[in-house]
Design a protein around this motif. Structure first.
Motif, PDB file in Angstrom:
ATOM      1  N   ASP A 147     -10.582  16.831  23.332  1.00  0.00           N
ATOM      2  CA  ASP A 147      -9.511  16.529  22.706  1.00  0.00           C
ATOM      3  C   ASP A 147      -9.061  15.050  22.951  1.00  0.00           C
ATOM      4  N   GLY A 148      -8.027  14.572  22.148  1.00  0.00           N
ATOM      5  CA  GLY A 148      -7.711  13.152  22.357  1.00  0.00           C
ATOM      6  C   GLY A 148      -7.237  12.943  23.766  1.00  0.00           C
ATOM      7  N   GLY A 149      -6.597  13.913  24.565  1.00  0.00           N
ATOM      8  CA  GLY A 149      -5.932  13.719  25.613  1.00  0.00           C
ATOM      9  C   GLY A 149      -7.136  13.524  26.826  1.00  0.00           C
ATOM     10  N   ARG A 150      -8.104  14.353  26.644  1.00  0.00           N
ATOM     11  CA  ARG A 150      -9.149  14.344  27.497  1.00  0.00           C
ATOM     12  C   ARG A 150      -9.871  12.899  27.175  1.00  0.00           C
ATOM     13  N   ARG A 151      -9.968  12.550  26.105  1.00  0.00           N
ATOM     14  CA  ARG A 151     -10.866  11.301  25.845  1.00  0.00           C
ATOM     15  C   ARG A 151      -9.850  10.186  26.314  1.00  0.00           C
ATOM     16  N   GLN A 152      -8.452  10.044  26.323  1.00  0.00           N
ATOM     17  CA  GLN A 152      -7.750   8.937  26.898  1.00  0.00           C
ATOM     18  C   GLN A 152      -8.022   9.069  28.428  1.00  0.00           C
ATOM     19  N   ARG A 153      -8.139  10.352  28.982  1.00  0.00           N
ATOM     20  CA  ARG A 153      -8.310  10.293  30.447  1.00  0.00           C
ATOM     21  C   ARG A 153      -9.597   9.577  30.855  1.00  0.00           C
ATOM     22  N   ILE A 154     -10.613   9.966  30.156  1.00  0.00           N
ATOM     23  CA  ILE A 154     -11.856   9.140  30.279  1.00  0.00           C
ATOM     24  C   ILE A 154     -11.618   7.634  30.194  1.00  0.00           C
ATOM     25  N   GLY A 155     -10.882   7.098  29.214  1.00  0.00           N
ATOM     26  CA  GLY A 155     -10.566   5.759  29.113  1.00  0.00           C
ATOM     27  C   GLY A 155      -9.919   5.218  30.340  1.00  0.00           C
ATOM     28  N   ILE A 156      -8.979   6.053  30.940  1.00  0.00           N
ATOM     29  CA  ILE A 156      -8.010   5.687  32.053  1.00  0.00           C
ATOM     30  C   ILE A 156      -9.071   5.506  33.294  1.00  0.00           C
ATOM     31  N   ALA A 157     -10.142   6.643  33.501  1.00  0.00           N
ATOM     32  CA  ALA A 157     -11.026   6.655  34.491  1.00  0.00           C
ATOM     33  C   ALA A 157     -11.926   5.428  34.503  1.00  0.00           C
ATOM     34  N   ARG A 158     -12.283   5.181  33.327  1.00  0.00           N
ATOM     35  CA  ARG A 158     -13.010   3.825  33.354  1.00  0.00           C
ATOM     36  C   ARG A 158     -12.360   2.648  33.539  1.00  0.00           C
ATOM     37  N   ALA A 159     -11.156   2.573  33.328  1.00  0.00           N
ATOM     38  CA  ALA A 159     -10.405   1.408  33.616  1.00  0.00           C
ATOM     39  C   ALA A 159     -10.463   1.241  35.216  1.00  0.00           C
ATOM     40  N   LEU A 160      -9.976   2.434  35.716  1.00  0.00           N
ATOM     41  CA  LEU A 160      -9.802   2.559  37.030  1.00  0.00           C
ATOM     42  C   LEU A 160     -11.098   2.487  38.131  1.00  0.00           C
ATOM     43  N   ALA A 161     -12.087   2.503  37.567  1.00  0.00           N
ATOM     44  CA  ALA A 161     -13.559   2.621  38.330  1.00  0.00           C
ATOM     45  C   ALA A 161     -13.816   1.275  39.182  1.00  0.00           C
ATOM     46  N   LEU A 162     -13.101   0.295  38.659  1.00  0.00           N
ATOM     47  CA  LEU A 162     -13.446  -1.037  39.645  1.00  0.00           C
ATOM     48  C   LEU A 162     -12.233  -1.169  40.591  1.00  0.00           C
ATOM     49  N   ASN A 163     -11.263  -0.173  40.487  1.00  0.00           N
ATOM     50  CA  ASN A 163     -10.063  -0.600  41.534  1.00  0.00           C
ATOM     51  C   ASN A 163      -9.285  -1.731  40.989  1.00  0.00           C
ATOM     52  N   PRO A 164      -8.921  -1.941  39.789  1.00  0.00           N
ATOM     53  CA  PRO A 164      -8.189  -2.961  39.200  1.00  0.00           C
ATOM     54  C   PRO A 164      -6.856  -3.316  40.061  1.00  0.00           C
ATOM     55  N   LYS A 165      -6.225  -4.362  40.017  1.00  0.00           N
ATOM     56  CA  LYS A 165      -4.817  -4.494  40.187  1.00  0.00           C
ATOM     57  C   LYS A 165      -3.923  -4.438  39.105  1.00  0.00           C
ATOM     58  N   PHE A 166      -4.427  -4.921  37.785  1.00  0.00           N
ATOM     59  CA  PHE A 166      -3.725  -5.267  36.921  1.00  0.00           C
ATOM     60  C   PHE A 166      -4.463  -4.311  35.700  1.00  0.00           C
ATOM     61  N   ILE A 167      -3.512  -3.565  34.766  1.00  0.00           N
ATOM     62  CA  ILE A 167      -4.258  -3.026  33.461  1.00  0.00           C
ATOM     63  C   ILE A 167      -2.987  -3.068  32.500  1.00  0.00           C
ATOM     64  N   VAL A 168      -3.764  -3.747  31.322  1.00  0.00           N
ATOM     65  CA  VAL A 168      -3.144  -3.832  30.255  1.00  0.00           C
ATOM     66  C   VAL A 168      -3.437  -2.398  29.291  1.00  0.00           C
ATOM     67  N   CYS A 169      -2.280  -1.605  28.966  1.00  0.00           N
ATOM     68  CA  CYS A 169      -2.314  -0.681  28.373  1.00  0.00           C
ATOM     69  C   CYS A 169      -1.660  -0.744  26.907  1.00  0.00           C
ATOM     70  N   ASP A 170      -2.915  -0.667  25.960  1.00  0.00           N
ATOM     71  CA  ASP A 170      -2.533  -1.064  24.637  1.00  0.00           C
ATOM     72  C   ASP A 170      -2.208   0.248  23.745  1.00  0.00           C
TER      73      ASP A 170
END
Ligand code: SF4
Length: 318
Positions: A148-171
């Motif tokens: 579902d959409g919520g789980r898909r967005q969680r994948i997007g978040i996990a992918r964004a976190l994978a590199l341990n970023p400092k800054f995230i643009v949430c569009d």
């Protein structure tokens, strides 16, 4: 407070067959480390373009972007910077490769940046990331269309976190989701920020969404900033006529009719080769002659509360 991101007089223009489209036109702001700047405005106001320019997915036409003390405006090698700055997109479905499983999607940035030394380490990192964003490990081999959409967005978040970023643009990260799922994702993002000290630039058309997540809010209209202040202050003392209109259409959880809605009328000014004057003038009920002749500058009207409007004091009885 450490300014993690500072943007100075940033401009992004696009060539069109009718002239230069001023998508972002001289925007200034900074975001302190560990804080969230909410960027709000109607679609087409330039907020998504601003997010993409800030993390260098698009090149700036003019201005400066300073990240963690380094001027990255024209940085050629974006590899190191890309690890520190990530983006979560609006539509989790179209931003995920349908041919890749959940674990493959989350692995991809780790592989590109060669952050794991073995398959075992990779597996363990993917499992840790899935756990962090609340994705059950049994979903590792599922494909985006099975979720579902919520789980898909969680994948997007996990992918964004994978590199341990400092800054995230949430569009617009929750715009495509049901209201109940929106709350879950927003809570997850706030928990992650508390735990991992992320700095967010949270872009949305919906002021009610940024109210709780933002420290500061910036309201944009046709490529320019019209109001910026602390999030609570914006809701308590909304000063710019456009921000007032945006706020008036937020639904209230009450059966009583308590506030009057301001429906914006009039044509939206073209962002192509814009003339001097307030870009909101064609839709503003307070507009006078000066408004269509002179561009209002952003001024500090109350402490740390900035507004671009010639008649802001008169309109608000200040
Ligand atoms: Fe309205 Fe004039 Fe203020 Fe623009 S400058 S918001 S047109 S009153």
């Amino acid at each position: 407070m450490h300014k993690l991101l500072e943007v100075k007089n940033l401009k992004k223009y696009f060539e069109t067959k009718n002239g230069l489209l001023h998508a972002v036109d001289g925007v200034n702001f900074y975001i302190n480390e560990g804080e969230t700047l909410g960027v709000v405005g109607e679609s087409g106001c330039g907020k998504s373009t601003l997010g993409r320019v800030v993390i260098r997915l698009l090149d700036a036409t003019d201005g400066r972007i300073i990240f963690n003390g380094q001027d990255i405006t024209n940085l050629k090698d974006k590899r190191a910077m890309r690890k520190e700055m990530q983006i979560i997109f609006q539509d989790p479905f179209s931003s995920l490769n349908p041919r890749m499983s959940v674990s493959q999607i989350i692995e991809e940035p780790l592989r590109i940046h060669q952050l794991c030394n073995s398959d075992t380490e990779m597996k363990s990192r993917v499992s840790e990331l899935m756990d962090t964003v609340g994705l059950a490990s049994r979903l590792a081999d599922s494909y985006p269309h099975e979720l579902d959409g919520g789980r898909r967005q969680r994948i997007g978040i996990a992918r964004a976190l994978a590199l341990n970023p400092k800054f995230i643009v949430c569009d617009e990260p929750v715009s495509a989701l049901d209201v109940s799922i929106q709350a879950q994702i927003l809570n997850l993002m706030m928990d992650l920020q508390e735990e991992l000290n992320f700095t967010y630039m949270f872009i949305t058309h919906d002021l009610s969404v940024v109210k709780h997540i933002s420290d500061e809010i910036m309201v944009m209209y046709l490529g320019v900033m019209v109001e910026k202040c602390n999030a609570d202050e914006l809701f308590e003392h909304t000063l710019h006529p456009y921000s007032k209109a945006l706020l008036s259409v937020i639904p209230e959880p009450t059966i009583r009719k308590t506030k009057e809605r301001t429906l914006l009328q009039g044509e939206i000014t073209s962002p192509i080769n814009p003339k001097p004057g307030c870009r909101f003038a064609a839709r503003c009920v307070y507009a006078k002659e000066l408004c269509s002749q002179v561009t209002p500058e952003l001024e500090e009207i109350m402490p740390e509360h900035y507004v671009a409007c010639h008649y802001v004091k008169e309109i608000n009885g200040l």
